[in-house]
Design a protein around this motif. Structure first.
Motif, PDB file in Angstrom:
ATOM      1  N   UNK A  43       5.689  -3.655  -7.564  1.00  0.00           N
ATOM      2  CA  UNK A  43       6.409  -3.189  -8.750  1.00  0.00           C
ATOM      3  C   UNK A  43       5.587  -3.476 -10.009  1.00  0.00           C
ATOM      4  N   UNK A  44       4.979  -4.680 -10.073  1.00  0.00           N
ATOM      5  CA  UNK A  44       4.131  -5.025 -11.216  1.00  0.00           C
ATOM      6  C   UNK A  44       2.970  -4.040 -11.324  1.00  0.00           C
ATOM      7  N   UNK A  50       1.679   2.596 -15.044  1.00  0.00           N
ATOM      8  CA  UNK A  50       2.409   3.484 -15.948  1.00  0.00           C
ATOM      9  C   UNK A  50       2.040   3.196 -17.401  1.00  0.00           C
ATOM     10  N   UNK A  51       1.875   1.906 -17.733  1.00  0.00           N
ATOM     11  CA  UNK A  51       1.612   1.533 -19.122  1.00  0.00           C
ATOM     12  C   UNK A  51       0.151   1.769 -19.525  1.00  0.00           C
ATOM     13  N   UNK A  52      -0.787   1.506 -18.609  1.00  0.00           N
ATOM     14  CA  UNK A  52      -2.206   1.585 -18.950  1.00  0.00           C
ATOM     15  C   UNK A  52      -2.985   2.462 -17.973  1.00  0.00           C
ATOM     16  N   UNK A 152      -8.956  -6.454 -22.217  1.00  0.00           N
ATOM     17  CA  UNK A 152      -7.843  -7.269 -21.709  1.00  0.00           C
ATOM     18  C   UNK A 152      -6.966  -6.472 -20.729  1.00  0.00           C
ATOM     19  N   UNK A 153      -6.919  -5.140 -20.908  1.00  0.00           N
ATOM     20  CA  UNK A 153      -6.145  -4.324 -19.964  1.00  0.00           C
ATOM     21  C   UNK A 153      -6.859  -4.185 -18.625  1.00  0.00           C
ATOM     22  N   UNK A 154      -8.221  -4.132 -18.688  1.00  0.00           N
ATOM     23  CA  UNK A 154      -8.989  -4.115 -17.444  1.00  0.00           C
ATOM     24  C   UNK A 154      -8.862  -5.474 -16.739  1.00  0.00           C
ATOM     25  N   UNK A 155      -8.814  -6.537 -17.560  1.00  0.00           N
ATOM     26  CA  UNK A 155      -8.621  -7.880 -17.016  1.00  0.00           C
ATOM     27  C   UNK A 155      -7.319  -7.947 -16.221  1.00  0.00           C
ATOM     28  N   UNK A 156      -6.290  -7.279 -16.761  1.00  0.00           N
ATOM     29  CA  UNK A 156      -4.997  -7.227 -16.083  1.00  0.00           C
ATOM     30  C   UNK A 156      -5.118  -6.527 -14.729  1.00  0.00           C
ATOM     31  N   UNK A 157      -5.937  -5.476 -14.686  1.00  0.00           N
ATOM     32  CA  UNK A 157      -6.169  -4.782 -13.419  1.00  0.00           C
ATOM     33  C   UNK A 157      -6.811  -5.734 -12.409  1.00  0.00           C
ATOM     34  N   UNK A 158      -7.822  -6.488 -12.863  1.00  0.00           N
ATOM     35  CA  UNK A 158      -8.485  -7.418 -11.953  1.00  0.00           C
ATOM     36  C   UNK A 158      -7.521  -8.525 -11.513  1.00  0.00           C
ATOM     37  N   UNK A 159      -6.613  -8.938 -12.417  1.00  0.00           N
ATOM     38  CA  UNK A 159      -5.572  -9.911 -12.048  1.00  0.00           C
ATOM     39  C   UNK A 159      -4.750  -9.386 -10.870  1.00  0.00           C
ATOM     40  N   UNK A 160      -4.275  -8.147 -11.013  1.00  0.00           N
ATOM     41  CA  UNK A 160      -3.462  -7.562  -9.947  1.00  0.00           C
ATOM     42  C   UNK A 160      -4.272  -7.452  -8.664  1.00  0.00           C
ATOM     43  N   UNK A 225      -6.865   8.779 -10.025  1.00  0.00           N
ATOM     44  CA  UNK A 225      -6.312   9.568 -11.126  1.00  0.00           C
ATOM     45  C   UNK A 225      -4.875   9.163 -11.429  1.00  0.00           C
ATOM     46  N   UNK A 226      -4.380   9.633 -12.563  1.00  0.00           N
ATOM     47  CA  UNK A 226      -3.051   9.269 -13.015  1.00  0.00           C
ATOM     48  C   UNK A 226      -2.001   9.936 -12.127  1.00  0.00           C
TER      49      UNK A 226
END
Lengths: 226, 97
Positions: A43-44, A50-52, A152-160, A225-226
């Protein structure tokens, strides 16, 4: 009671069949909690996507598709050897059960080795988490992140990515430990024939770990892709 | 009796081999499908459809859901259902804020 003479039957059950059903049901209850556990992370992932969408796109482009595909093959193969192990355990063929369990164990090692190559590359390239996330290293490793993607948004991707694949890898490691335990049980003649239930139940767990990867692989490696 | 058990086991292994091959073919399909670069939500819908087929094969045949009884099936479907309800509520929130 007459059935108390059967060492494979615990005293609270009426029959081997009832005992078997209870064990399987119990394992499925655990797997349901695992579905919810991984479900929260999925879900995260969906909300993040969806957001980024741009950051997601940039992150997905950094995944190693050949290694991911190879790892999927390794896991599917291990699921196959595991189900054969269950099959031979039911038939009481100790030697073949042990062979299948060891092959499954080795596939687990293979999976982790391939995964560690991927992780190591991310580490070298400055794509690890926290202080190890270092955009200044990217150019040197041929990593091009579009200017419109905030680091920081790419960092979030790597976090996930690390959190979900890492949690999955922990499950693989636990599964490998269970393989060793099963081999130990077979040596004591406590995992074959009427005693085959531990093999069946660990099999359910191992297939579930495979199942999680079946969804992780396309979501991280393939769908750019989106 | 021995021959009967052997014949039965042989059949079982044959089925597992078929499922294993089907899973590898589906893996190949999903990797190739990603190269099609379908527009819009095409890629993720196709990838999830293939993943769902793979998951169904694993659950039904490797995890022996087929023949495990209604209670087990019901419980597993309930977890998928609860997950679905959660997802709908979550995205209802994000899509319409």
């Amino acid at each position: 009671m007459s059935h108390s003479s059967n060492p494979a039957l615990a005293h609270q059950f009426d029959s081997i069949e009832q005992q078997r059903e209870s064990s399987v049901l119990g394992m499925w209850v655990f797997l349901v909690t695992e579905v919810m556990f991984f479900g929260g992370l999925f879900a995260a992932y969906m909300v993040y996507r969806y957001l980024y969408p741009d950051a997601y796109h940039a992150g997905a482009a950094l995944m190693d598709v050949p290694l991911g595909t190879l790892n999927t093959c390794v896991l599917l193969t291990s699921s196959f050897t595991m189900v054969l192990g269950v099959h031979y355990a039911k038939l009481g063929d100790v030697k073949k059960v042990q062979q299948m369990l060891w092959i499954t164990f080795l596939a687990g090692i293979g999976f982790l080795i391939i995964k560690s190559f991927e992780y190591h590359h991310k580490y070298e390239a400055g794509l690890m988490l926290g202080k190890l996330f270092d955009p200044s290293k990217w150019a040197h490793h041929g990593i091009n992140v579009p200017a419109n993607v905030a680091p920081e948004n790419l960092h979030l991707f790597m976090c996930l990515y690390f959190f979900m694949t890492g949690l999955h890898a922990i499950h693989v490691i636990i599964g490998m430990g269970l393989m060793v335990w099963l081999v130990w049980l077979t040596r004591r003649n406590r995992a074959t024939g009427e005693f085959y239930m531990p093999v069946e139940v660990v099999g359910l767990y191992w297939h579930f770990v495979d199942l999680v990867w079946v969804f992780l692989f396309p979501l991280f490696y393939l769908v750019g892709t989106i | 009796m021995g021959t009967h058990a052997e014949a039965h086991s042989h059949h079982g292994i044959g089925l597992y081999v078929k499922i294993y091959v089907a899973l590898l073919v589906l893996l190949l399909l999903t990797v190739l499908a990603a190269k099609l670069h379908l527009p819009g939500y095409g890629p993720i819908l196709l990838a999830m459809a293939i993943a769902t087929v793979k998951a169904t094969l694993i659950v039904m045949y490797f995890m022996h859901m087929k023949g495990a009884g209604r209670l087990v099936a019901l419980m597993f479907l309930m977890s998928v259902y609860v997950l679905g309800v959660g997802a709908v509520l979550l995205f209802g929130d994000y899509f319409y804020r």
